[in-house]
Enzyme design. Structure first.
Site, short mmCIF file in Angstrom:
data_model
loop_
_atom_site.label_atom_id
_atom_site.label_comp_id
_atom_site.label_asym_id
_atom_site.label_seq_id
_atom_site.Cartn_x
_atom_site.Cartn_y
_atom_site.Cartn_z
N ALA A 234 0.86 -1.19 0.00
CA ALA A 234 0.00 0.00 0.00
C ALA A 234 0.89 1.23 0.00
O ALA A 234 2.07 1.16 0.37
CB ALA A 234 -0.91 0.01 1.23
N GLU B 55 -5.97 -4.63 -8.87
CA GLU B 55 -5.74 -4.99 -7.46
C GLU B 55 -7.08 -5.08 -6.72
O GLU B 55 -7.32 -6.01 -5.95
CB GLU B 55 -4.85 -3.94 -6.80
C1 5RP Z 1 0.55 -0.50 -7.00
C2 5RP Z 1 0.25 -0.40 -5.55
C3 5RP Z 1 1.34 -0.72 -4.59
O1 5RP Z 1 0.89 -1.68 -3.70
C4 5RP Z 1 1.73 0.51 -3.84
O2 5RP Z 1 2.05 1.53 -4.78
C5 5RP Z 1 2.93 0.25 -2.92
O3 5RP Z 1 4.06 0.01 -3.69
P1 5RP Z 1 5.49 -0.23 -3.05
O4 5RP Z 1 5.45 -1.55 -2.38
O5 5RP Z 1 6.43 -0.19 -4.24
O6 5RP Z 1 5.75 0.91 -2.10
O7 5RP Z 1 -0.84 -0.07 -5.13
O8 5RP Z 1 -0.54 -0.10 -7.79
#
Ligand code: 5RP
Length: 223
Positions: A87, A107
């Site tokens: 997230a 997602e």
């Molecule tokens: C992608 C998402 C990812 O879960 C969110 O951006 C977190 O990414 P990261 O683990 O690289 O911080 O929602 O659409």
């Protein structure tokens, strides 16, 4: 610990959680992003134990297949005990902002099928109020300017994510300047704008379990 080390620690904890809690041969839903990538690498170590996966993006599908992990189309799957994803922000009530990687719609769809949403984050993602991270909204291209004007009326400052097209062929508006006091209500309001595919608030269906990586270990937080 560096942020990368925290991501690796929480990814390992998530794979351990799947191995311990999900019946052998189950379908596992897999999210998108750098933390989800660490999880995929850990999942590869227990791939004999799971039946197959469903991917929330083309990038995730490619990484899973590169590890020799079977990926199914969601339409072939009627039940999925767990979905694991990162997230961009999460509250103690396990409401989230997601979509920094632009995969929010797939997602949300895969998460909807799963019995349990396990969110994997490092401690920097835990916030009191959602909205500091710009909220992604996936829009049908011809509705871009209309949706942007409607979002301004709601108090947000939408910015088109330039040079980016989602896996579904749509655009992303990243909405700045929000302090989201009622995440489930705002999620529903945004989704009610014609031309919005979905938005990155995961509050109507938030996470069920947060695995939060801290320098003193991975904590389990439930609602
Ligand atoms: C992608 C998402 C990812 O879960 C969110 O951006 C977190 O990414 P990261 O683990 O690289 O911080 O929602 O659409």
């Amino acid at each position: 610990m560096t942020q990368d080390e925290l991501k690796q620690a929480v990814a390992k904890a998530a794979a351990d959680y799947v191995a311990a809690n999900v019946p052998a041969g189950s379908i596992v839903g897999v999210g998108t992003g750098s933390t989800a990538n660490c999880f995929i690498d850990e999942l590869a170590k227990i791939k004999e134990r799971i039946g197959a996966t469903v991917a929330s993006s083309e990038a995730t599908k490619q990484r899973l297949e590169a590890h020799g992990i079977k990926v199914l189309d969601l339409n072939e799957v009627s039940s999925m005990p767990v979905y694991v994803d990162g997230a961009d922000e999460i509250t103690a009530r396990l409401e989230m902002v997601k979509g920094g990687g632009g995969a929010l719609t797939r997602e949300k769809i895969v998460a909807a099928v799963a019995d349990q949403f396990v969110c994997v984050c490092d401690a920097s993602k835990l916030v009191d109020t959602l909205g500091k991270f710009p909220l992604p909204v996936e829009v049908i291209p011809m509705a871009r300017e209309y949706v942007a004007r409607e979002i301004v009326k709601l108090g947000g400052q939408p910015k088109l994510r330039t040079g980016f097209t989602t896996d579904n062929g749509n655009l992303i508006l990243d909405v700045h300047g929000l302090r989201i006091g009622d995440p489930a209500g705002f999620e529903a309001t945004l989704n009610g704008i014609v031309g919005v595919v979905t938005n990155g608030l995961f509050a109507c269906r938030g996470a069920d379990l947060l695995l939060l990586a801290t320098p003193t270990g991975v904590k389990q937080i439930t609602r």
